[in-house]
Enzyme design. Structure first.
Site, PDB file in Angstrom:
ATOM      1  N   ASP A   1       0.865  -1.200   0.000  1.00  0.00           N
ATOM      2  CA  ASP A   1       0.000   0.000   0.000  1.00  0.00           C
ATOM      3  C   ASP A   1       0.887   1.230   0.000  1.00  0.00           C
ATOM      4  OD1 ASP A   1      -2.200   1.928   0.714  1.00  0.00           O
ATOM      5  OD2 ASP A   1      -3.290   0.067   1.085  1.00  0.00           O
TER       6      ASP A   1
ATOM      7  N   ASN B   1      -4.875   6.452   1.127  1.00  0.00           N
ATOM      8  CA  ASN B   1      -6.219   6.513   1.719  1.00  0.00           C
ATOM      9  C   ASN B   1      -6.341   5.532   2.882  1.00  0.00           C
ATOM     10  OD1 ASN B   1      -8.821   7.659   1.749  1.00  0.00           O
ATOM     11  ND2 ASN B   1      -9.674   5.856   0.724  1.00  0.00           N
TER      12      ASN B   1
ATOM     13  N   ASP C   1       4.014   2.430  -4.149  1.00  0.00           N
ATOM     14  CA  ASP C   1       2.993   2.891  -5.090  1.00  0.00           C
ATOM     15  C   ASP C   1       2.958   1.897  -6.251  1.00  0.00           C
ATOM     16  OD1 ASP C   1       1.799   4.419  -7.376  1.00  0.00           O
ATOM     17  OD2 ASP C   1       1.706   5.988  -5.845  1.00  0.00           O
TER      18      ASP C   1
ATOM     19  N   PHE D   1      -6.471  -4.449  -5.159  1.00  0.00           N
ATOM     20  CA  PHE D   1      -7.461  -3.502  -4.626  1.00  0.00           C
ATOM     21  C   PHE D   1      -7.042  -2.053  -4.861  1.00  0.00           C
ATOM     22  CE2 PHE D   1      -7.918  -7.081  -1.540  1.00  0.00           C
ATOM     23  CZ  PHE D   1      -9.280  -7.322  -1.672  1.00  0.00           C
TER      24      PHE D   1
ATOM     25  N   SER E   1     -16.394  -3.086 -10.153  1.00  0.00           N
ATOM     26  CA  SER E   1     -17.504  -2.457  -9.429  1.00  0.00           C
ATOM     27  C   SER E   1     -18.794  -2.620 -10.215  1.00  0.00           C
ATOM     28  CB  SER E   1     -17.188  -0.968  -9.275  1.00  0.00           C
ATOM     29  OG  SER E   1     -18.327  -0.273  -8.844  1.00  0.00           O
TER      30      SER E   1
ATOM     31  N   TYR F   1     -14.253   7.799 -12.375  1.00  0.00           N
ATOM     32  CA  TYR F   1     -13.935   6.627 -11.539  1.00  0.00           C
ATOM     33  C   TYR F   1     -14.502   5.362 -12.183  1.00  0.00           C
ATOM     34  CZ  TYR F   1     -14.637   2.985  -8.109  1.00  0.00           C
ATOM     35  OH  TYR F   1     -14.670   1.757  -7.492  1.00  0.00           O
TER      36      TYR F   1
ATOM     37  N   LYS G   1     -12.761   1.657 -14.049  1.00  0.00           N
ATOM     38  CA  LYS G   1     -13.076   0.229 -13.832  1.00  0.00           C
ATOM     39  C   LYS G   1     -13.436  -0.430 -15.165  1.00  0.00           C
ATOM     40  CE  LYS G   1     -12.395   0.234  -9.422  1.00  0.00           C
ATOM     41  NZ  LYS G   1     -11.201  -0.377  -8.876  1.00  0.00           N
TER      42      LYS G   1
ATOM     43  N   PHE H   1     -20.915  -4.883  -5.248  1.00  0.00           N
ATOM     44  CA  PHE H   1     -22.078  -4.007  -5.130  1.00  0.00           C
ATOM     45  C   PHE H   1     -21.786  -2.999  -3.996  1.00  0.00           C
ATOM     46  CE2 PHE H   1     -24.988  -4.988  -8.499  1.00  0.00           C
ATOM     47  CZ  PHE H   1     -24.205  -5.932  -9.151  1.00  0.00           C
TER      48      PHE H   1
ATOM     49  N   ASN I   1     -18.973  10.301   1.544  1.00  0.00           N
ATOM     50  CA  ASN I   1     -20.062  10.480   0.571  1.00  0.00           C
ATOM     51  C   ASN I   1     -21.026   9.307   0.558  1.00  0.00           C
ATOM     52  OD1 ASN I   1     -19.133  12.964  -0.647  1.00  0.00           O
ATOM     53  ND2 ASN I   1     -17.412  11.748  -1.394  1.00  0.00           N
TER      54      ASN I   1
HETATM   55  P1  NAD Z   1      -9.771   2.004   0.135  1.00  0.00           P
HETATM   56  O1  NAD Z   1      -9.485   3.387  -0.333  1.00  0.00           O
HETATM   57  O2  NAD Z   1     -10.094   1.814   1.564  1.00  0.00           O
HETATM   58  O3  NAD Z   1      -8.574   1.034  -0.259  1.00  0.00           O
HETATM   59  C1  NAD Z   1      -7.776   1.245  -1.393  1.00  0.00           C
HETATM   60  C2  NAD Z   1      -6.335   1.171  -0.924  1.00  0.00           C
HETATM   61  O4  NAD Z   1      -5.469   1.371  -2.044  1.00  0.00           O
HETATM   62  C3  NAD Z   1      -5.987   2.254   0.099  1.00  0.00           C
HETATM   63  O5  NAD Z   1      -5.363   1.655   1.214  1.00  0.00           O
HETATM   64  C4  NAD Z   1      -5.027   3.182  -0.646  1.00  0.00           C
HETATM   65  O6  NAD Z   1      -4.085   3.769   0.221  1.00  0.00           O
HETATM   66  C5  NAD Z   1      -4.410   2.217  -1.659  1.00  0.00           C
HETATM   67  N1  NAD Z   1      -3.907   2.859  -2.872  1.00  0.00           N
HETATM   68  C6  NAD Z   1      -4.536   3.751  -3.679  1.00  0.00           C
HETATM   69  N2  NAD Z   1      -3.744   4.093  -4.688  1.00  0.00           N
HETATM   70  C7  NAD Z   1      -2.587   3.401  -4.556  1.00  0.00           C
HETATM   71  C8  NAD Z   1      -1.375   3.322  -5.300  1.00  0.00           C
HETATM   72  N3  NAD Z   1      -1.189   4.066  -6.390  1.00  0.00           N
HETATM   73  N4  NAD Z   1      -0.405   2.477  -4.865  1.00  0.00           N
HETATM   74  C9  NAD Z   1      -0.578   1.722  -3.763  1.00  0.00           C
HETATM   75  N5  NAD Z   1      -1.691   1.776  -3.013  1.00  0.00           N
HETATM   76  C10 NAD Z   1      -2.693   2.590  -3.407  1.00  0.00           C
HETATM   77  O7  NAD Z   1     -10.957   1.449  -0.793  1.00  0.00           O
HETATM   78  P2  NAD Z   1     -11.789   0.094  -0.654  1.00  0.00           P
HETATM   79  O8  NAD Z   1     -13.175   0.476  -0.350  1.00  0.00           O
HETATM   80  O9  NAD Z   1     -11.076  -0.874   0.198  1.00  0.00           O
HETATM   81  O10 NAD Z   1     -11.752  -0.375  -2.175  1.00  0.00           O
HETATM   82  C11 NAD Z   1     -10.816  -1.315  -2.654  1.00  0.00           C
HETATM   83  C12 NAD Z   1     -11.026  -1.468  -4.147  1.00  0.00           C
HETATM   84  O11 NAD Z   1     -12.373  -1.886  -4.386  1.00  0.00           O
HETATM   85  C13 NAD Z   1     -10.822  -0.191  -4.950  1.00  0.00           C
HETATM   86  O12 NAD Z   1     -10.201  -0.524  -6.170  1.00  0.00           O
HETATM   87  C14 NAD Z   1     -12.238   0.286  -5.196  1.00  0.00           C
HETATM   88  O13 NAD Z   1     -12.338   1.049  -6.369  1.00  0.00           O
HETATM   89  C15 NAD Z   1     -12.985  -1.024  -5.323  1.00  0.00           C
HETATM   90  N6  NAD Z   1     -14.416  -0.918  -5.010  1.00  0.00           N
HETATM   91  C16 NAD Z   1     -14.804  -0.391  -3.811  1.00  0.00           C
HETATM   92  C17 NAD Z   1     -16.153  -0.270  -3.519  1.00  0.00           C
HETATM   93  C18 NAD Z   1     -16.627   0.362  -2.242  1.00  0.00           C
HETATM   94  O14 NAD Z   1     -17.781   0.799  -2.175  1.00  0.00           O
HETATM   95  N7  NAD Z   1     -15.820   0.420  -1.194  1.00  0.00           N
HETATM   96  C19 NAD Z   1     -17.110  -0.714  -4.454  1.00  0.00           C
HETATM   97  C20 NAD Z   1     -16.666  -1.268  -5.651  1.00  0.00           C
HETATM   98  C21 NAD Z   1     -15.311  -1.367  -5.936  1.00  0.00           C
HETATM   99  C1  WQD Z   2     -26.294   4.627  -1.807  1.00  0.00           C
HETATM  100  C2  WQD Z   2     -27.693   5.206  -1.846  1.00  0.00           C
HETATM  101  C3  WQD Z   2     -27.883   7.500  -2.615  1.00  0.00           C
HETATM  102  C4  WQD Z   2     -25.774   9.283   0.751  1.00  0.00           C
HETATM  103  C5  WQD Z   2     -21.149   4.307  -4.870  1.00  0.00           C
HETATM  104  C6  WQD Z   2     -20.365   4.315  -6.145  1.00  0.00           C
HETATM  105  C7  WQD Z   2     -20.131   2.917  -6.629  1.00  0.00           C
HETATM  106  C8  WQD Z   2     -19.502   2.046  -5.530  1.00  0.00           C
HETATM  107  C9  WQD Z   2     -20.211   2.178  -4.220  1.00  0.00           C
HETATM  108  C10 WQD Z   2     -17.153   1.962  -5.888  1.00  0.00           C
HETATM  109  C11 WQD Z   2     -27.958   6.048  -3.095  1.00  0.00           C
HETATM  110  C12 WQD Z   2     -28.314   7.357  -1.173  1.00  0.00           C
HETATM  111  C13 WQD Z   2     -26.361   8.393  -0.133  1.00  0.00           C
HETATM  112  C14 WQD Z   2     -26.620  10.135   1.506  1.00  0.00           C
HETATM  113  C15 WQD Z   2     -28.539   9.169   0.454  1.00  0.00           C
HETATM  114  N1  WQD Z   2     -18.157   2.397  -5.272  1.00  0.00           N
HETATM  115  N2  WQD Z   2     -27.710   8.341  -0.281  1.00  0.00           N
HETATM  116  N3  WQD Z   2     -27.970  10.039   1.333  1.00  0.00           N
HETATM  117  O1  WQD Z   2     -23.986   5.636  -5.132  1.00  0.00           O
HETATM  118  O2  WQD Z   2     -24.808   3.257  -4.789  1.00  0.00           O
HETATM  119  O3  WQD Z   2     -22.400   3.682  -5.105  1.00  0.00           O
HETATM  120  O4  WQD Z   2     -20.414   3.563  -3.892  1.00  0.00           O
HETATM  121  O5  WQD Z   2     -17.109   1.313  -6.879  1.00  0.00           O
HETATM  122  O6  WQD Z   2     -19.311   3.002  -7.742  1.00  0.00           O
HETATM  123  O7  WQD Z   2     -21.091   5.048  -7.129  1.00  0.00           O
HETATM  124  O8  WQD Z   2     -23.450   4.341  -2.999  1.00  0.00           O
HETATM  125  O9  WQD Z   2     -23.454   4.838  -0.604  1.00  0.00           O
HETATM  126  O10 WQD Z   2     -23.112   6.741  -2.228  1.00  0.00           O
HETATM  127  O11 WQD Z   2     -25.346   5.673  -2.067  1.00  0.00           O
HETATM  128  O12 WQD Z   2     -29.774   9.144   0.334  1.00  0.00           O
HETATM  129  O13 WQD Z   2     -26.193  10.952   2.312  1.00  0.00           O
HETATM  130  O14 WQD Z   2     -27.859   6.092  -0.751  1.00  0.00           O
HETATM  131  O15 WQD Z   2     -28.770   8.347  -3.282  1.00  0.00           O
HETATM  132  O16 WQD Z   2     -29.243   5.767  -3.503  1.00  0.00           O
HETATM  133  P1  WQD Z   2     -23.762   4.292  -4.588  1.00  0.00           P
HETATM  134  P2  WQD Z   2     -23.760   5.439  -1.911  1.00  0.00           P
END
Ligand code: NAD
Ligand code: WQD
Length: 341
Positions: free
Chosen positions: A31, A35, A58, A80, A124, A148, A152, A177, A197
């Site tokens: 890592d 973040n 990185d 990840f 995603s 973003y 993906k 999801f 967010n």
């Molecule tokens: P997170 O930000 O908690 O974890 C990502 C990690 O990657 C962090 O620890 C960050 O420091 C590290 N990182 C970022 N850029 C880097 C780089 N250039 N080199 C090395 N490390 C780096 O996010 P998460 O929620 O654990 O998500 C993990 C993965 O899953 C991400 O790719 C994210 O896009 C994907 N994803 C997350 C969600 C979600 O809602 N959390 C949904 C769908 C997909």
């Molecule tokens: C969930 C629902 C909002 C905040 C996002 C990314 C997606 C994935 C997961 C990475 C929605 C509603 C939210 C609030 C609300 N990430 N909401 N009040 O938008 O489904 O997905 O995160 O890949 O790519 O787009 O997730 O948690 O932001 O929202 O009413 O204060 O909650 O409208 O319906 P989302 P979310």
């Protein structure tokens, strides 16, 4: 043999490290902490009672990756690492394209050079765009509305091209999801930078008595006029520990099959914003005051998975329900009011 985990200190990465270590796998946690922080990995060691190498690196740093691949016997990469904030990606798209796409290209180059051809990639549900739920893996992808999401989609396309060029690769593109919840121990969980967010961290922030953007002390529900039973948006929330277990299953899969496969990780059940708020209140006994605001730009009414392919291909089914997701996230937030700080 070790599994290299990029983004290991992050939310999903840290939970996946726990499940892999519990299963007896050897891991290397990589890592750059953009973040996250190394405290999460310290706690992974504490939960599992196991040790592992940590690499501050990185994914765009070819020289460091070269050293890591030379020094270790890596057989699979779980990737990840990436930036993940949809709103931010619209403000600084080039950083997202560089970090996520260039970073992945660099990882793939080094993997190819060292003949490591097993990869699990964090994709995603966002790649489905406005398809009609339940989302199935054979649906068209790419109708994505933000940088973003496009990273993906582009990476998925790149991985398909890579496999076509060399059939030795074994790649699982896991489409998550909405991951929520935390490890049962209350020691690791989601620790967003600044004001979050996503819905669940915003709920827990309000429940903890902390204000959101602009000092507001009520949750904002974005729209109650959608074409859904209660008018609020429906999402497929998956417990982060179930999601982590999905990666353990995917490891078995990529070790035994070649090809490139997109696989959903979701529960197959959708819950509305109001249902999530109500379940959180029931599970924790804490009230979440809210107000209704207009719809948030880009939100879709109804997004949930078909979990059938994951069941068939990986033998994966989720076990933790929405109440458990709420209980576990609240334990984490209560025990760690300032996250890992
Ligand atoms: P997170 O930000 O908690 O974890 C990502 C990690 O990657 C962090 O620890 C960050 O420091 C590290 N990182 C970022 N850029 C880097 C780089 N250039 N080199 C090395 N490390 C780096 O996010 P998460 O929620 O654990 O998500 C993990 C993965 O899953 C991400 O790719 C994210 O896009 C994907 N994803 C997350 C969600 C979600 O809602 N959390 C949904 C769908 C997909
Ligand atoms: C969930 C629902 C909002 C905040 C996002 C990314 C997606 C994935 C997961 C990475 C929605 C509603 C939210 C609030 C609300 N990430 N909401 N009040 O938008 O489904 O997905 O995160 O890949 O790519 O787009 O997730 O948690 O932001 O929202 O009413 O204060 O909650 O409208 O319906 P989302 P979310």
């Amino acid at each position: 043999m070790s599994i290299l985990i990029t983004g290991a200190a992050g939310y999903i990465g840290s939970h996946t490290c726990v499940e892999l270590l519990n299963r007896g796998e050897d891991i290397i946690a990589l890592d750059n902490y953009v973040n996250s922080c190394s405290e999460s990995l310290k706690r992974v060691k504490e939960i599992t009672g196991r040790s592992f190498k940590e690499e501050e690196c990185d994914i765009r740093d070819m020289a460091k990756l070269e050293r890591i691949f030379t020094e270790n016997d890596i057989d699979t990469v779980i990737h990840f690492a990436g930036l993940k904030a949809v709103g931010e990606s619209c403000v600084i798209p080039l950083e997202y394209y560089d970090n996520n796409i260039s970073g992945t290209v660099t990882m793939l180059e080094i993997m190819k050079k060292y003949n490591v051809k097993r990869l699990i990639f964090s994709s995603s549900a966002t790649v489905y765009g406005d398809n009609k739920s339940p989302m199935t893996e054979d649906m068209p992808t790419g109708n994505v509305t933000n940088p973003y999401g496009r990273t993906k989609f582009f990476i998925e396309e790149m991985l398909k091209d890579l496999y076509v060029s060399d059939n030795d690769w074994s790649i699982a593109m896991l489409r998550y999801f909405n991951p929520i919840g935390a490890h049962e121990s209350g020691r690791i969980g989601e620790d967003p930078n600044g004001i979050p967010n996503n819905l669940m961290p915003r709920i827990t922030r309000i429940a903890s008595g902390k204000p959101l953007d602009g000092g507001q002390t009520e949750l904002t529900v974005y729209g109650d006029d959608y074409d859904t039973p209660d008018g609020t948006c429906i999402r497929d929330y998956i417990h982060v520990v179930d999601l982590a277990i999905g990666h353990v299953k995917a490891i078995d899969y990529v070790r035994n099959h070649r090809g490139v496969n997109a696989i959903n990780l979701g529960t197959g059940k959708g819950y509305s914003v109001f249902e999530l708020i109500n379940t959180f209140e029931e599970a924790t006994g804490v009230k979440v005051p809210y107000k209704i605001l207009p719809r948030r730009m880009g939100d879709l009414a109804d997004v949930y998975s078909s979990p059938e392919k994951a069941k068939k291909v990986l033998g994966f089914e989720t076990e933790r329900d929405l109440k458990k997701m709420c209980e576990d996230v609240w334990r984490w937030v209560k025990n760690n009011p300032n996250g890992y700080k």
